[in-house]
Structures are given as C-alpha cells and as structure tokens.
Design an enzyme around this catalytic site. Structure first.
Site, PDB file in Angstrom:
ATOM      1  N   GLY A  46     -21.413  17.979  -6.841  1.00  0.00           N
ATOM      2  CA  GLY A  46     -20.201  18.618  -7.337  1.00  0.00           C
ATOM      3  C   GLY A  46     -19.380  17.618  -8.123  1.00  0.00           C
ATOM      4  O   GLY A  46     -19.490  16.407  -7.917  1.00  0.00           O
ATOM      5  N   GLN A  51     -12.029  14.029 -12.256  1.00  0.00           N
ATOM      6  CA  GLN A  51     -12.975  12.903 -12.138  1.00  0.00           C
ATOM      7  C   GLN A  51     -13.493  12.435 -13.490  1.00  0.00           C
ATOM      8  O   GLN A  51     -14.069  11.348 -13.580  1.00  0.00           O
ATOM      9  CB  GLN A  51     -14.161  13.286 -11.239  1.00  0.00           C
ATOM     10  CG  GLN A  51     -13.746  13.484  -9.773  1.00  0.00           C
ATOM     11  CD  GLN A  51     -14.946  13.814  -8.911  1.00  0.00           C
ATOM     12  OE1 GLN A  51     -15.367  14.955  -8.845  1.00  0.00           O
ATOM     13  NE2 GLN A  51     -15.507  12.812  -8.278  1.00  0.00           N
ATOM     14  N   CYS A  88     -18.533  10.795  -2.548  1.00  0.00           N
ATOM     15  CA  CYS A  88     -17.822  11.253  -3.740  1.00  0.00           C
ATOM     16  C   CYS A  88     -18.193  10.348  -4.908  1.00  0.00           C
ATOM     17  O   CYS A  88     -18.253   9.122  -4.750  1.00  0.00           O
ATOM     18  CB  CYS A  88     -16.317  11.194  -3.485  1.00  0.00           C
ATOM     19  SG  CYS A  88     -15.324  11.699  -4.886  1.00  0.00           S
ATOM     20  N   LEU A  89     -18.415  10.952  -6.070  1.00  0.00           N
ATOM     21  CA  LEU A  89     -18.769  10.167  -7.258  1.00  0.00           C
ATOM     22  C   LEU A  89     -17.667   9.167  -7.618  1.00  0.00           C
ATOM     23  O   LEU A  89     -17.927   8.152  -8.263  1.00  0.00           O
ATOM     24  CB  LEU A  89     -19.031  11.097  -8.450  1.00  0.00           C
ATOM     25  CG  LEU A  89     -20.304  11.956  -8.374  1.00  0.00           C
ATOM     26  CD1 LEU A  89     -20.324  12.965  -9.524  1.00  0.00           C
ATOM     27  CD2 LEU A  89     -21.557  11.104  -8.391  1.00  0.00           C
ATOM     28  N   HIS A 130     -14.292  20.203  -0.894  1.00  0.00           N
ATOM     29  CA  HIS A 130     -14.201  18.837  -1.426  1.00  0.00           C
ATOM     30  C   HIS A 130     -13.693  18.852  -2.863  1.00  0.00           C
ATOM     31  O   HIS A 130     -12.748  18.136  -3.221  1.00  0.00           O
ATOM     32  CB  HIS A 130     -15.588  18.178  -1.344  1.00  0.00           C
ATOM     33  CG  HIS A 130     -15.656  16.797  -1.920  1.00  0.00           C
ATOM     34  ND1 HIS A 130     -16.016  15.697  -1.182  1.00  0.00           N
ATOM     35  CD2 HIS A 130     -15.418  16.326  -3.188  1.00  0.00           C
ATOM     36  CE1 HIS A 130     -15.980  14.615  -1.948  1.00  0.00           C
ATOM     37  NE2 HIS A 130     -15.640  14.969  -3.172  1.00  0.00           N
ATOM     38  N   GLU A 131     -14.319  19.703  -3.698  1.00  0.00           N
ATOM     39  CA  GLU A 131     -13.945  19.730  -5.118  1.00  0.00           C
ATOM     40  C   GLU A 131     -12.563  20.337  -5.314  1.00  0.00           C
ATOM     41  O   GLU A 131     -11.778  19.882  -6.151  1.00  0.00           O
ATOM     42  CB  GLU A 131     -14.988  20.506  -5.937  1.00  0.00           C
ATOM     43  CG  GLU A 131     -16.403  19.948  -5.883  1.00  0.00           C
ATOM     44  CD  GLU A 131     -16.492  18.445  -6.167  1.00  0.00           C
ATOM     45  OE1 GLU A 131     -15.637  17.907  -6.886  1.00  0.00           O
ATOM     46  OE2 GLU A 131     -17.426  17.828  -5.632  1.00  0.00           O
ATOM     47  N   HIS A 134      -9.842  17.884  -4.989  1.00  0.00           N
ATOM     48  CA  HIS A 134      -9.628  17.022  -6.163  1.00  0.00           C
ATOM     49  C   HIS A 134      -8.565  17.613  -7.092  1.00  0.00           C
ATOM     50  O   HIS A 134      -7.831  16.875  -7.746  1.00  0.00           O
ATOM     51  CB  HIS A 134     -10.929  16.871  -6.965  1.00  0.00           C
ATOM     52  CG  HIS A 134     -11.837  15.784  -6.478  1.00  0.00           C
ATOM     53  ND1 HIS A 134     -11.471  14.462  -6.450  1.00  0.00           N
ATOM     54  CD2 HIS A 134     -13.123  15.821  -6.022  1.00  0.00           C
ATOM     55  CE1 HIS A 134     -12.485  13.727  -5.986  1.00  0.00           C
ATOM     56  NE2 HIS A 134     -13.497  14.528  -5.715  1.00  0.00           N
TER      57      HIS A 134
HETATM   58 ZN    ZN Z   1     -15.310  13.958  -4.949  1.00  0.00          ZN
END
Ligand code: ZN
Length: 153
Positions: A46, A51, A88-89, A130-131, A134
């Site tokens: 995701g 991000q 997480c990226l 999670h997303e 953000h």
């Molecule tokens: Zn993330």
C-alpha cells in the site's frame, strides 16, 4: 509512469492532514499510476499520496489480489480486532505488531469519480487502516504494541 521519491519518517509532510481531491483529471490518473509503480518497486502492499509528497486524500493498495485505488476514502464502520505485523515504505527497517480492526467498511471514489464501497477483512482491512492513517498524518508506529526485528517480519 514514473517511480517517485518516497518521503521518509522525520519529514513534516508525513504529519500533515491531507485535503480531499477535487479534480478527477489526467493529473490524478498520472499520480495514481506513479504511486502504484512506486509501491511495487518498494515491495509494499500500500502507498498513500503524502508518501510521495502529495497532500491529498488518496491511497493505493494491492495485497496480491489486484490494485484498488481509494480517493477521498471514509472508513464508515469497523468491527472486531486483529493483531499482526506491519511495516511502512516511509519507515525502512522498522516493523512491529499493531492492533487493527478485523473488518472495515470504506466508502471511496475511483479515478473516474465514481463512488464505491468495500467491505474488507483481515490483511486488506489492516492495509486500509494503515494507509488511511497516512491521510491524517499518522504513522503505523503510533499503533505498535511490540517492536519486531526485521528478521521476524
Ligand atoms: Zn505506511
């Protein structure tokens, strides 16, 4: 399509609340395509617009069942609880166990501006939470109940 630079933890962009998308245009389509390519290249399931430095309410998820694009998403219902590992990226090398709802119902728009509803469970529900966080400037680390060594992930 192009791979965009992933904003890392510590950058204030990741703490901002994102604004809704107002125009469903070619620019949005390009952003969505780029986000997906960036997510795949980072080996993520995701990615959210902040991000890649865009403060709009957009995220893309693919947990292996195909790509889903969420624009102006709203989680309207949650049920149950699950514990699982997350990364997480934007936080490379950091993993942990978090608690998330087992089921979520989310309303969102696709890239054409059509509204849809998804009833998600398990990993998809976890990824949506999670997303979605953000978009409100919240990182998964705020939900960690136990840190994991990368080898345990
Ligand atoms: Zn993330």
């Amino acid at each position: 399509m192009a791979i965009r630079n992933i904003i890392k933890e510590g950058d204030p962009i990741l703490t901002k609340v994102c604004r809704p998308v107002e125009r469903f245009d070619e620019k949005l389509a390009t952003l969505l395509d780029d986000m997906y390519e960036t997510m795949v290249s980072g080996d993520g399931v995701g990615i959210a617009a902040p991000q890649v430095g865009i403060l709009r309410r957009i995220f893309v998820i693919d947990i292996g069942d195909g790509k889903i694009e969420f624009i102006n998403p709203k989680i309207v219902k949650t049920k149950g609880e699950q514990e699982g590992s997350e990364g997480c990226l934007s936080c490379p090398g950091e993993y942990g166990i978090t608690v998330r709802p087992m089921f979520v119902t989310v309303n969102a728009y696709n890239r054409c501006g059509d509204k849809f509803t998804i009833n998600a469970e398990g990993l998809l529900a976890r990824a949506i939470c999670h997303e979605n966080d953000h978009l409100d400037g919240i990182l998964f680390k705020e939900h960690i109940i136990k840190k994991l060594d990368p080898s345990e992930f």
